[in-house]
Scaffold this active site. Structure first.
Site, PDB file in Angstrom:
ATOM      1  CG  ASP A 170      12.319  24.887  17.509  1.00  0.00           C
ATOM      2  OD1 ASP A 170      11.164  25.018  17.948  1.00  0.00           O
ATOM      3  OD2 ASP A 170      12.600  24.140  16.546  1.00  0.00           O
ATOM      4  NE  ARG A 192       6.055  23.393  16.837  1.00  0.00           N
ATOM      5  CZ  ARG A 192       4.822  22.991  16.608  1.00  0.00           C
ATOM      6  NH1 ARG A 192       3.817  23.814  16.753  1.00  0.00           N
ATOM      7  NH2 ARG A 192       4.589  21.756  16.191  1.00  0.00           N
ATOM      8  NE  ARG A 252       3.995  18.937  21.830  1.00  0.00           N
ATOM      9  CZ  ARG A 252       4.178  19.077  20.523  1.00  0.00           C
ATOM     10  NH1 ARG A 252       5.196  19.756  20.079  1.00  0.00           N
ATOM     11  NH2 ARG A 252       3.332  18.544  19.684  1.00  0.00           N
ATOM     12  CE  LYS A 255       4.563  13.885  21.569  1.00  0.00           C
ATOM     13  NZ  LYS A 255       3.702  12.922  22.293  1.00  0.00           N
TER      14      LYS A 255
END
Length: 456
Positions: A170, A192, A252, A255
């Site tokens: 991330d 990610r 996303r 999201k």
């Protein structure tokens, strides 16, 4: 000679320090964040020193004046899996087996990835992390803002976190934190999420003037667009999302999956082959944004509440908020009109501070000129400034600031992201408590909620 070299080095550092300070002041919900405050700026010599300074107990202004490259420790022929979402082979994303059971239902394979991306750099409280010019790059690792507070991240580029693989890393992970300002940051080529919050409260956050670049050669949607863009799972988060450039994505973006409040204003979405907003929980006030070539900008699907401002909603905003909201602009984009009044009644406006909203017709040009790294100057602010004060909408509150889903589409290009959601959300294996790429000890969140957000 040694003394002369030391003097030259010290002079150079003073010059860098003079050019690299936090520019502007945090606005929105993160107003009041001071980071390292008036600590003397310091430039780490190498990756080891950067890691140490980020995690120590000292208030610091840390200058990122070059590339810090954490790549090189590879896991060769390690266990991975082939999720149902990968329908395009080498152009898709397989997944790293990170020991949480996520891969248990999928065929196994082997892959080679870099270990650096699996754990972010821990950042302790009272830090300003500031890029110098356009030189500030952190390659191979993201930032992990867990259990921390009062952090400013400005003018740096985070990139190359195993973009081939789900769970590869991330960009910026927030969890159990407060007073976070992410400004003029670029994130690209991550495995990610670019930015992720949760499960513990991330508190008051502003994400501004940042470039979320989804261009990739390994796409869960098989079209060169990154799917995992922004995921919000923090309970009771308050997020101002302003003046950002979100492009070449497929899902996303963001999201929102927890009871939080997002005020989303003056951002520019471009070239999203899937969905931008997916609000399964929480509240989102979406105003003054530009959506260009976005397959699904926002929708009323999901249990969350959305108020996406159109020209028909001005009177509703005026009566509820005491001001006029700014309609969004959609060009070659699809959306379901949605204006849930519950969003306005739950808006914690007195906590956000004073902000200024550009008229929507100026947003795209402003964002392209200002979002991302290398676009700071000693005279610039981090909120929009335009020639005529009459062309902006000031939003006064009790805390002034010193400076100013998915809906199916006939297009077949959205089929792959839909499969991603189905494949990942259908499983019930517990996830790690952290929303980063590597498991961490369990948190206090319920196992039911972990299962619901397995696709994190």
């Amino acid at each position: 000679m040694a003394i002369l070299r030391s003097l030259i080095a010290a002079t150079a550092l003073l010059g860098v320090a003079a050019r690299a300070q936090v520019v502007g002041a945090p606005f929105g919900f993160a107003a009041g964040t001071t980071g390292g405050g008036d600590a003397s700026p310091v430039a780490p010599a190498d990756e080891s020193e950067l890691t140490e300074w980020l995690a120590d107990d000292e208030p610091r202004v840390i200058l990122i004046d070059k590339e810090f490259n954490f790549l090189g420790d590879q896991c060769v022929d390690c266990e991975c899996c082939i999720p149902d979402s990968n329908t395009c082979g080498d152009a898709g994303q397989n997944a790293i087996e990170v020991g949480i059971g996520w891969c248990s239902d999928y065929p196994t394979t082997t892959c080679t990835y870099d270990n650096a991306g699996l754990d972010g750099l821990d950042v302790s409280p009272n830090k300003s992390i500031v890029g110098v010019g356009d030189a500030g790059v952190i390659r191979g690792k993201g930032l992990r803002l867990h259990g921390t507070s009062n952090i400013i991240v400005q003018n740096i580029h985070i990139t190359e976190l195993n973009p081939q693989y789900i769970w590869g890393g991330d960009g910026i992970s927030l969890d159990g934190c407060d007073l976070i300002w992410i400004d003029h940051v670029k994130v690209s080529l991550v495995g990610r999420q670019m930015i992720v919050t949760g499960y513990e409260t991330s508190g008051s956050v502003t994400i501004s003037n940042s470039d979320l670049d989804g261009a990739t050669d390994w796409s869960a949607s098989c079209d060169g667009h990154h799917y995992w863009t922004v995921l919000a799972l923090g309970e009771d988060d308050k997020v101002t999302f302003s003046n950002n450039y979100i492009h070449q994505t497929s899902g996303r973006a963001p999201k929102i999956g927890a009871s939080s409040f997002w005020h989303v204003l003056n951002n520019y979405w471009s070239d999203n082959t899937g969905h931008a907003f997916d609000v399964s929980e929480g509240n989102a006030l979406i105003e003054g944004n530009v959506f260009e070539d976005v397959n699904s900008a926002y929708t009323d699907k999901g249990a969350g509440s959305v108020f996406a401002v159109s020209s028909d909603d001005e009177s509703t905003c005026s009566s509820a908020l005491g001001r006029t909201c700014i309609p969004n602009l959609l060009t070659d984009s699809n959306a379901t009109p949605v204006a849930d009044d519950a969003v306005l009644s739950s808006f914690p406006a007195d906590e956000e501070g004073e902000i200024t909203i550009l008229p929507v017709e100026e947003v795209a040009a402003y964002v392209l000129a200002n979002a991302g790294v290398g676009k700071l100057s000693s005279t610039s602010s981090s909120t929009p400034v335009v020639a005529s004060s009459s062309s902006v909408v000031p939003i006064p509150t009790s805390t002034p600031v010193s400076i100013p889903t998915f809906i199916p589409s006939p297009s077949s290009s959205y089929a792959a992201p839909a499969r991603v959601e189905t494949a990942i959300e259908s499983t019930s294996t517990p996830t790690p408590s952290s929303v980063g790429s590597t498991p961490h000890p369990p948190s206090t969140c319920s196992s039911r909620r972990r299962r619901r957000h397995l696709h994190q």
